[in-house]
Design a protein around this motif. Sequence first.
Motif, PDB file in Angstrom:
ATOM      1  N   THR A  42       0.930  -1.346   0.077  1.00  0.00           N
ATOM      2  CA  THR A  42       0.109   0.235   0.461  1.00  0.00           C
ATOM      3  C   THR A  42       0.808   1.419   0.441  1.00  0.00           C
ATOM      4  OG1 THR A  42      -1.229  -1.213   1.825  1.00  0.00           O
ATOM      5  CG2 THR A  42      -1.860   0.601   1.311  1.00  0.00           C
ATOM      6  N   PHE A 134       3.614  -7.571  11.236  1.00  0.00           N
ATOM      7  CA  PHE A 134       3.265  -5.794  12.023  1.00  0.00           C
ATOM      8  C   PHE A 134       2.123  -6.119  13.261  1.00  0.00           C
ATOM      9  CE2 PHE A 134       0.128  -3.109  10.090  1.00  0.00           C
ATOM     10  CZ  PHE A 134       0.298  -1.790  10.515  1.00  0.00           C
ATOM     11  N   SER A 220      12.390   3.615  -3.820  1.00  0.00           N
ATOM     12  CA  SER A 220      13.213   2.416  -3.259  1.00  0.00           C
ATOM     13  C   SER A 220      13.356   2.054  -1.992  1.00  0.00           C
ATOM     14  CB  SER A 220      14.583   2.548  -4.024  1.00  0.00           C
ATOM     15  OG  SER A 220      15.593   3.640  -2.849  1.00  0.00           O
ATOM     16  N   MET A 224      12.396   4.555   0.993  1.00  0.00           N
ATOM     17  CA  MET A 224      11.436   4.645   1.627  1.00  0.00           C
ATOM     18  C   MET A 224      12.214   4.983   3.120  1.00  0.00           C
ATOM     19  SD  MET A 224       8.196   3.668  -0.864  1.00  0.00           S
ATOM     20  CE  MET A 224       6.909   3.650   0.612  1.00  0.00           C
TER      21      MET A 224
HETATM   22  N1  LIG Z   1       9.257   0.173  -1.633  1.00  0.00           N
HETATM   23  C1  LIG Z   1       9.039  -0.094  -1.468  1.00  0.00           C
HETATM   24  N2  LIG Z   1       9.498  -1.244  -1.718  1.00  0.00           N
HETATM   25  C2  LIG Z   1       9.819  -2.706  -1.327  1.00  0.00           C
HETATM   26  N3  LIG Z   1       8.945  -2.960  -0.165  1.00  0.00           N
HETATM   27  C3  LIG Z   1       8.162  -2.259   0.252  1.00  0.00           C
HETATM   28  C4  LIG Z   1       8.221  -0.958   0.234  1.00  0.00           C
HETATM   29  N4  LIG Z   1       7.169  -0.465   0.195  1.00  0.00           N
HETATM   30  C5  LIG Z   1       7.549  -0.705   1.233  1.00  0.00           C
HETATM   31  N5  LIG Z   1       6.988  -2.557   1.259  1.00  0.00           N
HETATM   32  C6  LIG Z   1       6.649  -3.385   2.154  1.00  0.00           C
HETATM   33  O1  LIG Z   1       5.169  -3.439   1.950  1.00  0.00           O
HETATM   34  C7  LIG Z   1       5.266  -4.404   3.350  1.00  0.00           C
HETATM   35  C8  LIG Z   1       3.453  -3.054   4.275  1.00  0.00           C
HETATM   36  O2  LIG Z   1       2.483  -2.580   3.401  1.00  0.00           O
HETATM   37  P1  LIG Z   1       1.866  -2.194   3.650  1.00  0.00           P
HETATM   38  O3  LIG Z   1       2.441  -0.897   3.261  1.00  0.00           O
HETATM   39  O4  LIG Z   1       0.529  -2.754   2.106  1.00  0.00           O
HETATM   40  O5  LIG Z   1       1.837  -2.032   4.923  1.00  0.00           O
HETATM   41  S1  LIG Z   1      -0.385  -1.429   5.329  1.00  0.00           S
HETATM   42  O6  LIG Z   1      -0.856  -2.162   4.990  1.00  0.00           O
HETATM   43  O7  LIG Z   1      -0.330  -0.407   5.231  1.00  0.00           O
HETATM   44  O8  LIG Z   1       0.243  -1.354   7.205  1.00  0.00           O
HETATM   45  C9  LIG Z   1       6.698  -4.412   4.145  1.00  0.00           C
HETATM   46  O9  LIG Z   1       6.580  -5.619   3.469  1.00  0.00           O
HETATM   47  P2  LIG Z   1       7.289  -6.313   4.246  1.00  0.00           P
HETATM   48  O10 LIG Z   1       8.769  -6.279   4.174  1.00  0.00           O
HETATM   49  O11 LIG Z   1       7.367  -7.896   3.929  1.00  0.00           O
HETATM   50  O12 LIG Z   1       6.865  -6.676   5.833  1.00  0.00           O
HETATM   51  C10 LIG Z   1       7.523  -3.802   3.422  1.00  0.00           C
HETATM   52  O13 LIG Z   1       8.210  -3.708   3.666  1.00  0.00           O
END
Ligand SMILES: Nc1ncnc2c1ncn2[C@@H]1O[C@H](COP(=O)(O)OS(=O)(=O)O)[C@@H](OP(=O)(O)O)[C@H]1O
Length: 287
Positions: A42, A134, A220, A224
Amino acid sequence: MWGGFGFRPPTLRTGHITNRELQEFQARPDDTLIATFPKAGTSWAIEMVDVVRRGGDISGCLQIPSMMRAPFLELNPPPPFPSGIDILQNQPSPRLIKTHLPFHLLPPSFVDQNCKMVYVARNAKDTAVSYFHFHRMNKKLPEPGDWNQFFDSFLTGQVAWGSWFDHVTGWWKEKNNHRILYLFFEDIKENPAREIAKLSNFLSKKLDREAVDRIIEHTSFKNMKQNPMTNFSLLPANIFDQSVSPFMRKGEVGDWKNMFTVAQNERFEKEYRQLMSDRGPSFRMEL
Ligand SMILES: Nc1ncnc2c1ncn2[C@@H]1O[C@H](COP(=O)(O)OS(=O)(=O)O)[C@@H](OP(=O)(O)O)[C@H]1O
């Protein structure tokens, strides 16, 4: 907390939003909705969509936290904090709106107003692992129990926002009936430039090569994770305790292999085959 973001809660409201108020939410035609099952990427999508809508100019994104640039529609904290709807009603157009609602629970005005909606899906195994971590750090969600217990809750849809299977297939079924761009976390990870091009086309925003490169760099994982506007470090530890697990945790495809036991994987595969229809989206569990 909100005052620090330059936002003053509206004074008229004192209570929770009801389901009816949520259903009566008035979308505007130039709203862009970002919809996902939790932990599908997200925040990543919000950042990409926001910069694409700004034509590749990241300066505005560096000043305001992501949660204020894309308010969470169904956010419903206890008073005196504003609900997502309170915040959105006070926002100028064009708004960017975040939701985890399954399609069938979306306020009807999004369809009535023919809003553009970007849906991001992530493979179930990585989503489950990310959601488990989370739950450990988000002090407003129930304790997840151990991984074994959470695995069971996820697979049976007993988690907030329900069944991953219903969510990804529910939005998939509607994608050709409305203005929905359906993206995959794994595709963005594999080739962000290709997916940004899809966003630029969908949002009718032309981007030159430099702008695309800037967006890739700005969104990236490394950037972030360091950026206080995107890493949720502005939230206090009684909401997100990032010493337990950081919000920007790993950002990988295939991290599930570090958590799933062989037996869990076998059970997952069996139920996955039963629950995912042939006409649903197909996911990659590794790249
Ligand atoms: N830029 C970028 N690149 C790669 N991965 C990323 C990025 N931004 C967010 N994430 C990963 O997305 C996971 C968080 O998901 P959401 O943002 O959907 O969380 S939420 O539902 O809004 O709370 C969480 O995944 P996991 O690391 O596997 O836990 C974040 O690390």
